[in-house]
Design an enzyme around this catalytic site. Structure first.
Site, PDB file in Angstrom:
ATOM      1  N   CYS A 163      33.983  83.236  24.967  1.00 47.08           N
ATOM      2  CA  CYS A 163      33.758  81.868  24.718  1.00 47.08           C
ATOM      3  C   CYS A 163      32.554  81.792  23.344  1.00 47.08           C
ATOM      4  O   CYS A 163      31.447  82.152  23.507  1.00 47.08           O
ATOM      5  CB  CYS A 163      33.403  80.777  25.857  1.00 47.08           C
ATOM      6  N   CYS A 172      29.415  79.770  24.671  1.00 47.09           N
ATOM      7  CA  CYS A 172      28.593  80.109  25.760  1.00 47.09           C
ATOM      8  C   CYS A 172      27.285  81.045  25.247  1.00 47.09           C
ATOM      9  O   CYS A 172      27.118  81.496  24.130  1.00 47.09           O
ATOM     10  CB  CYS A 172      29.153  81.150  26.404  1.00 47.09           C
ATOM     11  N   HIS A 209      29.508  77.099  31.271  1.00 48.72           N
ATOM     12  CA  HIS A 209      31.079  76.974  30.490  1.00 48.72           C
ATOM     13  C   HIS A 209      32.016  76.249  31.375  1.00 48.72           C
ATOM     14  O   HIS A 209      32.924  75.712  30.602  1.00 48.72           O
ATOM     15  CB  HIS A 209      31.645  78.496  30.392  1.00 48.72           C
ATOM     16  N   ASN A 242      36.247  65.649  21.562  1.00 48.57           N
ATOM     17  CA  ASN A 242      37.615  65.753  21.742  1.00 48.57           C
ATOM     18  C   ASN A 242      37.720  66.487  23.103  1.00 48.57           C
ATOM     19  O   ASN A 242      37.257  67.631  22.898  1.00 48.57           O
ATOM     20  CB  ASN A 242      38.041  66.393  20.686  1.00 48.57           C
ATOM     21  N   SER A 255      40.996  73.331  22.226  1.00 49.93           N
ATOM     22  CA  SER A 255      41.179  74.656  22.975  1.00 49.93           C
ATOM     23  C   SER A 255      40.319  75.207  23.742  1.00 49.93           C
ATOM     24  O   SER A 255      40.439  75.899  24.607  1.00 49.93           O
ATOM     25  CB  SER A 255      41.774  75.581  21.723  1.00 49.93           C
ATOM     26  N   HIS A 296      34.616  74.821  26.943  1.00 42.90           N
ATOM     27  CA  HIS A 296      33.135  74.660  27.083  1.00 42.90           C
ATOM     28  C   HIS A 296      32.541  73.236  26.739  1.00 42.90           C
ATOM     29  O   HIS A 296      33.262  72.877  25.495  1.00 42.90           O
ATOM     30  CB  HIS A 296      32.554  75.747  26.223  1.00 42.90           C
ATOM     31  N   HIS A 329      31.597  70.278  24.923  1.00 43.46           N
ATOM     32  CA  HIS A 329      30.941  69.990  23.688  1.00 43.46           C
ATOM     33  C   HIS A 329      31.530  69.093  22.748  1.00 43.46           C
ATOM     34  O   HIS A 329      32.565  68.399  23.387  1.00 43.46           O
ATOM     35  CB  HIS A 329      30.886  71.254  22.565  1.00 43.46           C
ATOM     36  N   GLN A 341      31.224  66.923  18.750  1.00 42.53           N
ATOM     37  CA  GLN A 341      31.049  67.127  17.257  1.00 42.53           C
ATOM     38  C   GLN A 341      30.060  66.017  16.496  1.00 42.53           C
ATOM     39  O   GLN A 341      30.425  64.883  17.180  1.00 42.53           O
ATOM     40  CB  GLN A 341      32.450  67.505  16.415  1.00 42.53           C
ATOM     41  N   GLU A 392      35.805  48.209  10.718  1.00 42.70           N
ATOM     42  CA  GLU A 392      34.944  47.650  11.616  1.00 42.70           C
ATOM     43  C   GLU A 392      33.906  46.975  11.126  1.00 42.70           C
ATOM     44  O   GLU A 392      33.477  45.888  11.443  1.00 42.70           O
ATOM     45  CB  GLU A 392      34.764  48.762  12.737  1.00 42.70           C
ATOM     46  N   GLU A 395      55.901  52.527  17.125  1.00 38.43           N
ATOM     47  CA  GLU A 395      54.457  52.540  16.923  1.00 38.43           C
ATOM     48  C   GLU A 395      54.179  52.870  15.659  1.00 38.43           C
ATOM     49  O   GLU A 395      53.271  52.493  14.803  1.00 38.43           O
ATOM     50  CB  GLU A 395      53.746  53.667  17.898  1.00 38.43           C
ATOM     51  N   GLN A 438      52.695  49.396  20.948  1.00 41.87           N
ATOM     52  CA  GLN A 438      53.298  48.891  21.969  1.00 41.87           C
ATOM     53  C   GLN A 438      52.699  49.424  23.320  1.00 41.87           C
ATOM     54  O   GLN A 438      52.589  50.476  23.217  1.00 41.87           O
ATOM     55  CB  GLN A 438      54.691  48.970  22.107  1.00 41.87           C
TER      56      GLN A 438
HETATM   57 ZN    ZN Z   1      34.682  50.746  16.816  1.00 39.59          ZN
END
Ligand code: ZN
Length: 346
Positions: free
Chosen positions: A52, A55, A115, A153, A161, A164, A166, A168, A182, A317, A323
């Site tokens: 990884c 790690c 991990h 994510n 993928s 571990h 984390h 961003q 917004e 969509e 929807q």
């Molecule tokens: Zn927002």
């Protein structure tokens, strides 16, 4: 005349942040889902994976060696989307072929040296250290960039993928599309009503309770009235706070607690490590009056019926309108009914 029932009659709901409508058609779920609920075999991860790149102590592909960190560790993405100070394209002289310069930075931030952990399995003390790291990053990047985006994510279903734990952190010299929408919506609401949109919204949701999943002295977690994703959530402070680096020590503790509750609830829904994209939105650092901005976090999970059945944003969509099959209130009922102890600790 038949009285309107949101669980029987198709209707649209308006998202005041994005200015978009969502179709709610709960009559499609005439009965609770009785189909097979599949739980994928649990993959037991090692505490440290020598392969990884996140790690502690491991070498990354560019030859850098990670320190032997225990809690959090932040580094510049080795393959960043945004670059610092690239040359800008020429200004457009027409309305059809328009581009703009882009200056920014992309960092990767590990939540733990372990991990095999996720935020949902970390205790609130560990989550507090992650919040401290986010605050440090926001303080630093806001000196240079107008927009600082903290986002996670999670899960292969979201294209992540590496298990571990984390996130961003990106800094950008202009407002990305969602932030700009917004910003405009909150500014217009403030001009019309004299109070911030999301402060009013959190107060009304707190008083109503139909869509509230968790609430403590400082924070509230709701399925937004206008949710697109089946189990979408929003996390909001109850007082007016423009960004994460403004919260008090007590608010940080309560934030760690409610985040832990929210993430355990998510994992318990389908007894799986729940995939999602999530992140904090706070005021832009472009100066001027930003009092219309209220800090909040969005949680966008793709799962619909089980650990393997996801919602697809396709067809109508893409070409018409988003929807959903269950109302925000039905999703809130379901999430509220779940045990508060993580299913792996049962
Ligand atoms: Zn927002």
């Amino acid at each position: 005349m038949t009285v309107f029932d949101p669980t029987e009659h198709p209707h649209r709901r308006f998202n005041p942040l994005t200015q978009e409508w969502v179709i709610v058609s709960a009559q499609r779920l005439k009965r609770p889902w009785l189909g097979k609920v599949e739980t994928p075999a649990r993959v037991d991860l090692p505490k440290h994976d020598p392969k990884c790149y996140l790690c502690p102590g491991n070498e990354r592909s560019n030859g850098t060696q990670n320190p032997n960190y225990e809690d959090t560790y932040v580094f510049k993405n080795d393959f960043p989307v945004l670059l610092s100070g690239p040359p800008a394209p020429a200004e457009a002289d027409n309305d059809l072929f328009v581009s703009s310069g882009l200056d920014g930075v992309c960092r990767v931030a590990c939540f733990s040296g372990r991990h095999d952990l996720t935020l949902a399995e970390m205790d609130p003390e560990g989550i507090e250290k992650v919040i401290d790291m986010w605050i440090d990053q926001i303080n630093e990047l806001s000196q240079t960039y107008k927009w600082v985006q903290v986002f996670e994510n999670k899960g292969a279903m979201m294209g992540c993928s590496n298990p571990h734990p984390h996130c961003q952190i990106w800094g950008q010299n202009n407002l990305p599309t969602q932030a700009l929408r917004e910003d405009q919506s909150q500014r217009a609401y403030m001009e019309k009503h004299g109070s911030p949109l999301l402060v009013d919204y959190a107060n009304k949701e707190s008083a109503n309770g139909d869509r509230t999943i968790f609430e403590n002295y400082d924070w509230i977690v709701v399925v937004p009235y206008w949710a697109s994703w089946p189990y979408e959530l929003m996390l909001l402070p109850k007082r007016h706070i423009s960004h994460l680096n403004e919260i008090s020590g007590a608010e940080k503790k309560n934030l760690a607690t409610i985040m832990s509750q929210l993430l355990i609830c998510y994992d318990n829904l389908f007894e799986t490590s729940f995939p999602y994209s999530a992140g904090f939105h706070g005021m832009p650092f472009s100066g001027g009056n930003q009092s219309h901005w209220q800090l909040h976090a969005h949680f966008y999970p793709p799962l619909l019926r089980s650990a393997t059945v996801k919602k697809f944003m396709v067809g109508y969509e893409m070409l018409g309108e988003i929807q959903r099959d269950l109302t925000a209130e039905q999703a809130a009922d379901k999430l509220r009914s779940l045990p508060t102890v993580h299913y792996l600790q049962k």
